[in-house]
Design an enzyme around this catalytic site. Structure first.
Site, mmCIF file in Angstrom:
data_model
loop_
_atom_site.group_PDB
_atom_site.id
_atom_site.type_symbol
_atom_site.label_atom_id
_atom_site.label_comp_id
_atom_site.label_asym_id
_atom_site.label_seq_id
_atom_site.Cartn_x
_atom_site.Cartn_y
_atom_site.Cartn_z
ATOM 1 N N LYS A 102 5.206 0.966 -4.507
ATOM 2 C CA LYS A 102 5.201 -0.127 -5.494
ATOM 3 C C LYS A 102 6.467 -0.978 -5.449
ATOM 4 O O LYS A 102 6.432 -2.182 -5.678
ATOM 5 C CB LYS A 102 5.031 0.438 -6.907
ATOM 6 C CG LYS A 102 3.651 1.017 -7.187
ATOM 7 C CD LYS A 102 2.611 -0.056 -7.376
ATOM 8 C CE LYS A 102 1.256 0.521 -7.760
ATOM 9 N NZ LYS A 102 0.174 -0.493 -7.631
ATOM 10 N N GLU A 124 2.339 -5.341 -16.195
ATOM 11 C CA GLU A 124 1.347 -4.442 -16.775
ATOM 12 C C GLU A 124 1.470 -3.115 -16.051
ATOM 13 O O GLU A 124 1.944 -3.068 -14.916
ATOM 14 C CB GLU A 124 -0.063 -4.994 -16.571
ATOM 15 C CG GLU A 124 -0.706 -4.717 -15.206
ATOM 16 C CD GLU A 124 0.000 -5.377 -14.031
ATOM 17 O OE1 GLU A 124 0.679 -6.392 -14.242
ATOM 18 O OE2 GLU A 124 -0.116 -4.857 -12.901
ATOM 19 N N SER A 391 1.128 7.010 0.296
ATOM 20 C CA SER A 391 1.615 5.973 -0.624
ATOM 21 C C SER A 391 2.590 6.441 -1.701
ATOM 22 O O SER A 391 3.405 5.660 -2.178
ATOM 23 C CB SER A 391 0.420 5.286 -1.277
ATOM 24 O OG SER A 391 -0.399 6.240 -1.921
#
Lengths: 407, 275
Positions: A102, A124, A391
């Site tokens: 991220k 968000e 990930s």
């Protein structure tokens, strides 16, 4: 939909999105008029920044010296032995600062925000991973940060809420609608509509109105670019398969994108099937959804017979989203990427297997990508090279993992 | 549907503005279809007409209304829980049409329309007696391929919005593509009632720009209006005003009590005439 007028989609090479922000018939800017000037401003600033060597140099410097890139491409020796053929490699995004891919995106977007002179950041978050990645870069660069999070998610992800608070962010509880990621996104968009002059909205996945899906893809594409170079160094060739999990789809598009024109590389996206793609408790957007518009773009989404958006279900909070990025919808329709459903159970079994055989605890999201090996490996050839986008790390999921295996 | 019916439906909004007398203001009232109950909506619309409404904006409830504040979100959730679908909405319009020719503009989000089928939606909305469509999440560009062909085919004009941060060029683009009227959003934000003073102060210069750039269509102003005083002040330079959230708040206040509709209609009358 049979009666949708479709924008022309003949292309010689893959150069989506179009000028108007479409990937085939998907994408676009489905937003209130108030956001149009903001999106136009963002698009212009983004295009300029992307061409600017100083911006790129600064971005790479932060990715190297703060995020910890280049991330390793680890040969998964015992998993490979376990399946008895092929060669399995893991692209280790779990080793990025904050524990997942991220931050590749939040670094890029926050640098863009500062370049545009915006000092207030909103985001968000569902499980809290994107919220933490945003709060982290806001702390690093001294920017005000507000994170919208569904009241129900705040309850379920207390640790991440406190991480964001510790990093100096304000976490705002969203009590409308389903009180989860979908409604947190609605609320972040409403905040943006109201404070559009001085606020930058950092979207966490490859979703939203143009130019967000493109921007998030470009900021995440470093995953695929590094992978390509690393595998070339180790094996001297391209992989045969690249596998990644897909919620909104940012880690997947990040590793897929640099391989899209290499037609011999098979790309596989695993979506969260929850209790099963045919059940009501699923997040399998491609297996169960249809075309529609949510959060600013045309894409696939889970909806009722009358076009109301339904709630997704997945044991993995990061994949628990009823929509998917528009570029994935295009790649699904053209068949360039194969999207397959993986259930909660299959993902959890893969979390256990990977932990046992490789000494790496994957995030449950990542478990969805690892799980596909069970189906894929029996069909592979002896010398096939398989890369999985690893990930995120599983520390954040220990509560769920404990409940599932040990209580 | 007969040719006459098509002609009739095209003309209701245009007729309204053509017949408007001098400085009189058009009052457009927003109601969510199915709130507080699907069986009440047609009766409320007819009551609004009797008590001063010139135009009705009928909200099509959606699960994710991102241009709306908490009040309209709430009314949409209630309506959806009560099972409102496109067919319910068209049924409400048909019921009003048995007794009234008040222009009705549908307002809603694109996803349920895509799901219903864009072509089918325009055909059925026009046949039921709707007069226009507002889709706050579909700007002119996306609309040009997605909605405009069906809108032109079925004679149901699209009404677009301009906001305080819209450029002059943008306002002209909206004006060229709108039919019926242009919806002027008074503040940057979502729908919802606001404090009168705030709303009245901020609009002055913006309205001058709107008047300069929107020349082909009448202009109605909305967002944040909750009293006659707001309405008079804010709409003095334009053709009329829109009230939505304040109306729904008023229903929430009275609904269920004895003679609640009379009290609610008193409020409607006061919006138009003061007092």
């Amino acid at each position: 939909m049979s009666d949708l007028n479709i924008i022309p989609q003949t292309r010689k090479t893959y150069d989506w999105p179009s000028q108007a922000g479409y990937y085939g018939k998907f994408g676009g800017k489905f937003v209130p008029e108030i956001l149009i000037p903001a999106l136009d401003e963002l698009e212009k600033a983004y295009k300029e920044a992307w061409q600017d060597e100083v911006f790129q140099k600064t971005r790479m410097d932060h990715l190297h010296n703060y995020v910890g890139r280049v991330t390793p491409l680890t040969f998964a020796e015992r998993l490979t032995e376990h399946y008895g053929k092929g060669k399995i490699y893991l692209k280790r995004e779990d080793l990025c600062h904050t524990g997942a891919h991220k931050i590749n995106n939040t670094i890029g977007q926050v640098l863009l925000a500062m370049r545009m002179g915006k000092k207030k950041i909103i985001a968000e978050t569902g499980a809290g991973q994107h919220g933490v990645a945003t709060a982290t870069v806001c702390a690093r660069f001294g920017l005000e940060c507000i994170v919208y999070m569904g009241a129900e998610d705040i309850e379920r992800q207390k640790l991440n809420v406190d991480r964001m608070r510790l990093l100096g962010a304000e976490v705002r509880s969203v009590t409308s609608g389903s009180q989860t990621l979908k409604d947190a996104t609605n609320e972040a968009i409403r905040h943006w509509v109201t404070h559009v002059e001085d606020t930058f909205y950092i979207i966490g996945s490859a979703v939203g109105p143009h130019p967000y899906p493109q921007m998030v893809r470009d900021f995440q594409a470093i995953i695929g670019e590094e992978t390509k170079t690393q595998l070339q160094d180790i094996e001297g060739r391209l992989p045969d398969y690249v596998i990644a999990c897909v919620g909104g789809g940012s880690n997947a598009i990040g590793i897929f994108y640099p391989f899209i024109n290499d037609e011999q590389v098979k790309l596989i996206g695993t979506e969260a099937a929850g209790l099963g793609a045919e059940s009501d408790k699923t997040a399998a957007t491609f297996a169960k959804g249809g075309t529609g518009v949510l959060h600013g773009s045309m894409s696939y989404l889970l909806q009722t017979d009358s076009g109301q958006v339904t709630l997704a279900h997945s044991i993995s909070a990061g994949l628990d989203y009823p929509g998917v990025g528009p570029e994935h919808s295009h790649l699904f329709d053209t068949g360039r990427v194969q999207y397959v459903p993986v259930t909660d159970k299959e993902a959890m079994d893969a979390v256990k297997l990977t932990s046992n055989l490789e000494g790496i605890i994957p995030a449950i999201e990542t478990g969805h990508a690892m799980a596909w090996l069970e189906k894929l490996m029996p069909k592979t050839k002896k010398d096939d090279l398989i890369v999985i986008n690893f990930s995120g790390r599983g520390d954040k999921d220990m509560g769920t993992i404990s409940d599932y295996f040990f209580s | 549907m007969t040719i006459d019916a098509v002609k009739h439906s095209i003309n209701r909004i245009d007729k309204l503005f053509a017949e408007k007398q001098g400085d009189a203001k058009i009052m457009n009232l927003f109601i969510t279809a199915g709130y507080p109950d699907p069986a009440e909506t047609a009766e409320l619309i007819l009551g609004y007409e009797k008590n001063g409404a010139d135009l009705i904006e009928l909200g099509m409830p959606f699960s994710d209304p991102l241009a709306d504040g908490p009040t309209i979100q709430y009314s949409s959730e209630v309506a959806l829980k009560k099972g409102v679908t496109m067919d319910t909405i068209f049924g409400i319009i048909r019921k009003v049409r048995e007794k009234s020719d008040i222009p009705i503009v549908l307002m809603g989000y694109i996803n349920p329309v895509i799901h219903y089928g864009v072509e089918n939606f325009f055909r059925d909305a026009a046949a039921a007696g709707a007069d226009g469509l507002i889709m706050p999440d579909v700007p002119v560009e996306e609309s040009s391929y997605l909605l405009k062909p069906a809108s032109e085919k079925h004679g149901l004009p699209l009404i677009y919005l301009v906001a305080p941060n819209s450029t002059d060029e943008r306002m002209q683009l909206v004006d060229r593509n709108s039919g019926g009227f242009v919806y002027c959003v008074s503040v940057t934000g979502v729908t919802g009632a606001r404090q009168g003073e705030d709303i009245r102060q901020s609009v002055g210069r913006f309205i001058q720009r709107v008047k300069k750039n929107v020349t082909e269509n009448p202009v109605l102003i909305g967002f944040g209006i909750s009293s006659h005083e707001d309405a008079v002040e804010i709409s003095k330079e334009v053709d009329g005003f829109i009230v939505g959230s304040a109306l729904i708040n008023n229903i929430r206040e009275h609904e269920g009590k004895e003679n609640w509709k009379e009290k609610h209609f008193d409020f409607v009358r006061s919006l138009k005439y003061g007092g």
